[in-house]
Write a protein that holds these residues in place. Sequence first.
Motif, PDB file in Angstrom:
ATOM      1  N   SER A   1     -90.814-107.940  56.727  1.00 15.24           N
ATOM      2  CA  SER A   1     -92.054-105.732  57.740  1.00 15.24           C
ATOM      3  C   SER A   1     -92.911-106.883  58.322  1.00 15.24           C
ATOM      4  CB  SER A   1     -92.118-105.384  56.709  1.00 15.24           C
ATOM      5  OG  SER A   1     -93.341-104.766  57.201  1.00 15.24           O
TER       6      SER A   1
ATOM      7  N   THR B   1     -97.278-105.157  49.818  1.00 15.74           N
ATOM      8  CA  THR B   1     -98.389-104.193  50.145  1.00 15.74           C
ATOM      9  C   THR B   1     -99.041-103.390  49.576  1.00 15.74           C
ATOM     10  OG1 THR B   1     -95.972-103.000  50.202  1.00 15.74           O
ATOM     11  CG2 THR B   1     -95.942-104.284  51.745  1.00 15.74           C
TER      12      THR B   1
ATOM     13  N   ASP C   1     -95.292-105.797  59.621  1.00 11.15           N
ATOM     14  CA  ASP C   1     -96.353-105.638  59.260  1.00 11.15           C
ATOM     15  C   ASP C   1     -97.001-107.206  58.194  1.00 11.15           C
ATOM     16  OD1 ASP C   1     -99.163-105.033  58.433  1.00 11.15           O
ATOM     17  OD2 ASP C   1     -98.086-103.916  57.132  1.00 11.15           O
TER      18      ASP C   1
ATOM     19  N   GLY D   1     -99.162-107.617  56.582  1.00  3.93           N
ATOM     20  CA  GLY D   1    -100.620-107.368  55.748  1.00  3.93           C
ATOM     21  C   GLY D   1     -99.720-108.324  54.308  1.00  3.93           C
ATOM     22  N   ALA D   2     -98.417-108.768  54.248  1.00  2.00           N
ATOM     23  CA  ALA D   2     -98.007-109.765  52.830  1.00  2.00           C
ATOM     24  C   ALA D   2     -98.679-110.904  53.086  1.00  2.00           C
ATOM     25  CB  ALA D   2     -96.786-110.182  53.335  1.00  2.00           C
TER      26      ALA D   2
END
Length: 765
Positions: free
Chosen positions: A639, A606, A641, A643-644
Motif C-alpha cells: 500500500s 492498518t 499508505d 501507516g503499516a
Amino acid sequence: MMGLGDIADDAQHRVLEAQFRAADSVALLRHVMNLLGLIFVWQVFAHCCSPILLGGWSIALIGSMVMGLWLDRSRRRADNVGLAARDLRRHGIGALALGLSWAACMMIVAHAGETEEMVALWTLVSCIMVCGAISYAATPLAAIVFLLPCIAGLCAMFGDGLQMPLHALATSYALSLLAGCLIYARTFARQHSSTAELAEKTEVVSLLLREYEEGGSDWLWQTDAMRRINGASRRFAETMGLTPDQLEGAPLVQILAGSAWESGRFAAGLHSLADHLKRRESFSNLVLPVGVSGKTRWWELSASPRYDDNGVFQGFRGVASDVTVQRESADKIAQLARFDPLTGLPNRSHLREVLDQAVAAAGGRKPGCAFLMVDLDRFKSINDTLGHQIGDKLLSEVARRLRRACRGQEFCGRIGGDEFAVVIPAAPDGHAIAQLADTIIALLSATYQIDGHSLYIGASIGSAQSPTDGRDSEALIRSADLALYRAKDDGGGVHRAYEPQLHAKAEERRLLELALREALEKEQMHVLYQPVVEADSGRVVGFEALARWTHPEMGPISPAKFVPVAEEARLIAPIGEWVLRTACAQAVHWPDDVRVAVNVSAEQLTHPSFVATVVSALAQSGLDARRLELEVTESVFMSEDAGALRVLDQLLGLGIQLSLDDFGTGYSSLGYLSRTRFTTIKIDRSFVVGASKGVAESLAIIRAVVTLAESLGMATTAEGVENDTELAMVRALGCKKVQGYYFGRPMSAQDADALFPMVPERLIA
C-alpha cells in the motif's frame, strides 16, 4: 453581544433574547457544579485550611450564587420582555462574583495541601472553568469576567517558580476556554442574526405572495357552443403573444395547436382536449404542449361545460396556467431517476427494467437474452493518485467507448462506481457474446489521454445467458457477477462466461463464511504451536502459533481454505486478535527465553486499535514484550499508505520482535528491510526443498538471504525442514533457526508445555 452598547434594531434584540435563552437553559448546570465544588473543597481541604477562611469563602460563594439567581429571576419574571444591554451587564456581575469567589478559593488553599491535594484542586478548578465556559458561552461578557479572575487565581496556585511550566499550561488551558467562548459567541451571534434576517425576509415574501395570489397567476378562458374562444382575457392573449381581438372567435384547439394545425400531427394532450370538448364533459389538470412565439410551453387546463337556465349548452369555461417550469423540472427528475448524471448512460434501475423486458420477451427460448457485467481494472489506483476529477473524466470516456462498442441492439449502462453492464436482448450464441466482450475489453484497454495524462486501465467481463444461466433478471445478474468474479481471479483483462460450478463454489464459500462466523461465536477454533529450534543445538527457542478449525460436521478445515474466506469476509482481524491473546496467555508458562510467534495480516496492521490490542494482550497475560514475535509478509508494504510502517515502529518501540515471513516469494525488496528493523527473516520451504535437491537458484537465494540477514544483524529461520538432508543443508548454509516437521508438527498447548523443562531426545539430536 457584549452588552457594552445600546440595542440598535429588532434583529439585535432577537439575538439578545436568544443569548439569555441559551444562558438560562444551562444555568442549573452551573449552580449544581458550584455546590459540588463547595462540598469538594470542604472534603479535601478542611484538614489543612483555616475553617474561618473556608467558612468566609463559602459564604461569599453562596452569596454570589444567590445574587446571580436573583438577577436572573427578576429578568425571567418579566418573560424577558424589554431586554436591554444593561441586562447583559447585570448578568456579568453575577459571573464576576463567581469568578472572584473561585479565585479567592485558589489563593486560600493553594499552598495548604500536599501534591495530591493540589492535583485535586486543579481538577476541580478545571471542571469549574469548563462548566462556567459552557454556561456563559452565549454571553461573552459574563464568560470574560468569570474566567479572568480564575486565570488570575492560577498565579496563586502555581506561584512557585518551579511550577512555571504547570502555570503556563494551566493558563493556556484557561485562555483556550476563553477563546472558545468568544468564538462560540461570534458564531452564535451570526447564526441568530441570520435567523432574524431570514424571518424578516420571510414576512416580506409572504406579503408579496399574498399580493400575487390576489392578482392571480392563472388566467380564465371560455368558449361558445362551437368551441370558439369568446371573451378572451388580456392575460390569456399576452400569454399567447397575441391580442384579445386576434383570439376572439378563433377555434380553441386551432389556437393551441399552433403550427401543428396544418400538418395534423397533434400532441396526445391536444387530442384528449378535443375529445373532452366534443363530449362536453368536465376535465381537470390536463397538461399539453402549446407553441408560443416559436417555443414550446406546457399548459395545464381545467374546465367545465356551461349551460343556461333552460339547459342549453353554452360552451366551456375554465382556467389555465403555465407549468413549463414544473414540467421541465419533472423531466429532469425523471432523467436523473433513469440515467447516470456523470456518464449519461442508463443507470442501474433503468438497466434492470430493460433486462426484465428482455427476459420476458425471450421467454424460455434458446438462445435468449444475455447480460454482461463490466468492471474496470486499476481504476481505483488512478482515482486515488490523480483525484476524483480525473477519475470522473475517465469514466465519461469509458462510457463513450462503451457506446461505440454497442452500436447494434445492445443496451449499455452504468451500475455504479467503475462497474458497467450490457444487455443483449437477443443473443445469437455464446460465440457472439464472447466477440462483443473481447471488443469491449480491447476498446476500454486502449490508452486514454485526459488532461495531459496518459492513462492505462483494463476491463474484466462476466457474462450470463438466459435461460441456461438464469430464468429471471435477478438470477442472470447473480450469474454474471460470479463470472466476473472468476475473471478477476484469473488476473483481469479477460472475459469469462458463467459456469454452473461457479455457483457451487460461491455457495460453498457462503456456507463456509457462515460456519466461520459461528466458529468464532462458539469457540470452535483452537491454536496449535510448532517448535522453532536452534539449527546447531536443536534447542527449542520458540513456537509459531497457528490457528486451526475443526467443524463439528465438516471436520478439520485447512487454513488454506478458511483464511482467504476470513480475509474477504473481514473476519481475519477478530481471528488474529483471538490467536494473539491465546498465544500470549500460553507462552507465559514456557521458559523466559522461549518466544511465541503470531502471524499478523495487513488488515490488522492498518486497524487504528491494533497497537492497543497488542498492549492489552501482553498486559492481560503478563508476557514480556520481548518474548512476543509478530510475523508479517511483504504484502503489508504494497500500500502507498505508510501507516503499516508507523505501526511496526510503534511495536518495535514496545520491545516486540518482528519477523518477515516468506521472504523471497512475493514482492521482495531490500527497501522493506531498510525501513523496518526485523529480528528474523524466514526462508520459505520452497527454497529449502529446492536447495536440498541441488537447485542452484534456491541455493543462491538462501546464501544471499543469510548473508544479508547477518549484515543487518538479523537471524534467519528455514521453514519446512522435514529430514536430515534438509537439516544438514540449512546448517551448512548458515541458517540460525529451523522450523519444520523434522522437529515437530504443530502441537497442542499441553504437548508444548511437556517439552519443558526437559527437551525430548529428538529435539536434542
